[in-house]
Design an enzyme around this catalytic site. Structure first.
Site, PDB file in Angstrom:
ATOM      1  N   PHE A  40     -26.692 -89.059  90.358  1.00 61.69           N
ATOM      2  CA  PHE A  40     -25.500 -89.706  89.807  1.00 61.69           C
ATOM      3  C   PHE A  40     -25.377 -89.371  88.316  1.00 61.69           C
ATOM      4  CE2 PHE A  40     -25.664 -93.306  93.168  1.00 61.69           C
ATOM      5  CZ  PHE A  40     -24.997 -92.508  94.090  1.00 61.69           C
ATOM      6  N   PRO A  41     -25.381 -88.076  87.958  1.00 58.92           N
ATOM      7  CA  PRO A  41     -25.369 -87.688  86.542  1.00 58.92           C
ATOM      8  C   PRO A  41     -24.065 -87.994  85.815  1.00 58.92           C
ATOM      9  CG  PRO A  41     -25.077 -85.765  87.914  1.00 58.92           C
ATOM     10  CD  PRO A  41     -25.403 -86.893  88.840  1.00 58.92           C
ATOM     11  N   LEU A  42     -23.023 -88.311  86.570  1.00 62.22           N
ATOM     12  CA  LEU A  42     -21.740 -88.683  85.958  1.00 62.22           C
ATOM     13  C   LEU A  42     -21.402 -90.141  86.225  1.00 62.22           C
ATOM     14  CD1 LEU A  42     -19.681 -85.468  86.738  1.00 62.22           C
ATOM     15  CD2 LEU A  42     -20.763 -86.115  84.575  1.00 62.22           C
ATOM     16  N   GLY A  43     -22.424 -90.942  86.526  1.00 64.41           N
ATOM     17  CA  GLY A  43     -22.193 -92.325  86.888  1.00 64.41           C
ATOM     18  C   GLY A  43     -21.943 -92.415  88.378  1.00 64.41           C
ATOM     19  N   PRO A  57     -16.379 -96.828  94.190  1.00 68.42           N
ATOM     20  CA  PRO A  57     -15.256 -97.523  93.530  1.00 68.42           C
ATOM     21  C   PRO A  57     -15.727 -98.727  92.718  1.00 68.42           C
ATOM     22  CG  PRO A  57     -14.711 -97.024  95.819  1.00 68.42           C
ATOM     23  CD  PRO A  57     -16.172 -96.706  95.652  1.00 68.42           C
ATOM     24  N   TYR A 100     -29.439 -85.344 104.952  1.00 65.02           N
ATOM     25  CA  TYR A 100     -28.101 -84.936 104.538  1.00 65.02           C
ATOM     26  C   TYR A 100     -27.421 -84.271 105.735  1.00 65.02           C
ATOM     27  CZ  TYR A 100     -29.500 -85.585  99.616  1.00 65.02           C
ATOM     28  OH  TYR A 100     -29.931 -86.107  98.417  1.00 65.02           O
TER      29      TYR A 100
END
Length: 313
Positions: free
Chosen positions: A225-228, A232, A70
């Site tokens: 990716f807990p919110l998807g 894009p 990161y």
């Protein structure tokens, strides 16, 4: 030294644990942690990056997820500066990739055993630790996105052997897995697995069997990716009508509803939602206080899972 008699609902700083108390690698931690992947956005304002991490600790977060790749160690260095020994924060890192500047993806595979060992050493140095409490092995043979090729296609047993050796040497405390199948997890169970990190959210629930397996085995389930997907064209939890309706009814944001659903869905779930913005951090932590009644949960559970998650982390 942190008190050993404090309430499990409080962190070493005395703050209520964000999202309540969970378990990770045999330790009690906040169910809402902090993911450091976005901190390199603040590379030109290091003080702001440090302030975000300090704010997380103040809000009752004592579980921080990071990786040497990161920002080429930037996130690790910021964590080293921001987190004090008396905060008693468990820092979790990840190996299996390395930065790739100018490539199609920002990372390239680093799956060979000697690369895993080197990455652990790099993490130890940048974090300023003698031992990393938990290190996740990021596999690259499942899902879409970055996939190992050529000499980067490595048998999981060879990888687990070096991870076990590093644990035996005291350089890591526990072993986790990232982006793996249920079959791979079952194969690795004899080694002792503390954590699984896979892409998973309300709109991407192909891993329900993995969620159940982790619960049965006492393994922390830590979805990324807990919110998807943030990419894009990919499905997003916050676009779902049922999520928007729940948010309107409860006076919350759609993102908070998506995070709250994960916490309600399985008791062994820990979140590592990441941000480089303190206000966004506050909102993520506040999701731990969102209560979902039976009718709301049923409406959210009825949201169909959607194909197309990208697994580049």
């Amino acid at each position: 030294m942190p008190s050993t008699t404090r309430s499990p609902q409080l962190t070493a700083t005395g703050a209520p644990r964000a999202g309540g108390a969970g378990t990770l690698a045999g330790r009690t931690v906040s169910r809402i942690g902090f993911g450091a992947m976005q901190l390199p956005r603040l590379r030109d304002d290091r003080a702001a990056a440090v302030a975000v991490v300090r704010r997380a600790v103040e809000l009752g977060v004592d579980h921080i997820d990071t990786a040497q790749f990161y920002g080429d160690g930037f996130s690790n260095e910021v964590i080293r500066e921001a987190v004090r020994p008396q905060d008693d924060v468990i820092v979790v890192s990840k190996v299996g990739a390395t930065p790739h500047h100018g490539g199609r993806f920002p990372l390239r595979a680093a799956q060979r055993p000697e690369e895993l060992r080197s990455s652990v050493e790099d993490n130890l140095k940048s974090l300023g630790l003698d031992r990393i409490p938990l290190v996740n092995l990021r596999r690259m043979d499942a899902g879409s996105g970055l996939v190992a090729e050529g000499d980067q296609v490595v048998d999981i047993d060879d990888q687990l052997a070096v991870m076990t050796a590093l644990r035996d040497e005291g350089k890591i405390g526990a072993i986790g897995l990232s982006t793996v199948t249920a079959e791979q997890l079952r194969h690795a169970l004899p080694v002792g697995i503390a954590c699984v990190q896979n892409p998973y959210s309300l709109v991407a629930r192909d891993d329900e069997d993995m969620v159940a397996l982790c619960q049965d085995e006492g393994i922390a389930w830590v979805p990324y990716f807990p919110l998807g997907s943030a990419f894009p064209g990919m499905p997003k939890v916050t676009d779902e009508p049922a999520v928007i309706a729940a948010a309107d009814a409860l006076g919350s944001s759609p993102a908070q509803i998506g995070l709250a659903w994960l916490l309600h869905h399985s008791p062994h779930t820990l979140l590592i939602a990441g941000t480089a913005n303190s206000a966004h951090l506050d909102a993520n932590v506040a999701a731990g206080a969102v209560s979902l009644d039976g009718a709301t949960l049923a409406a959210l559970d009825a949201v169909p899972t959607r194909a197309g998650s990208i697994v580049v982390d």
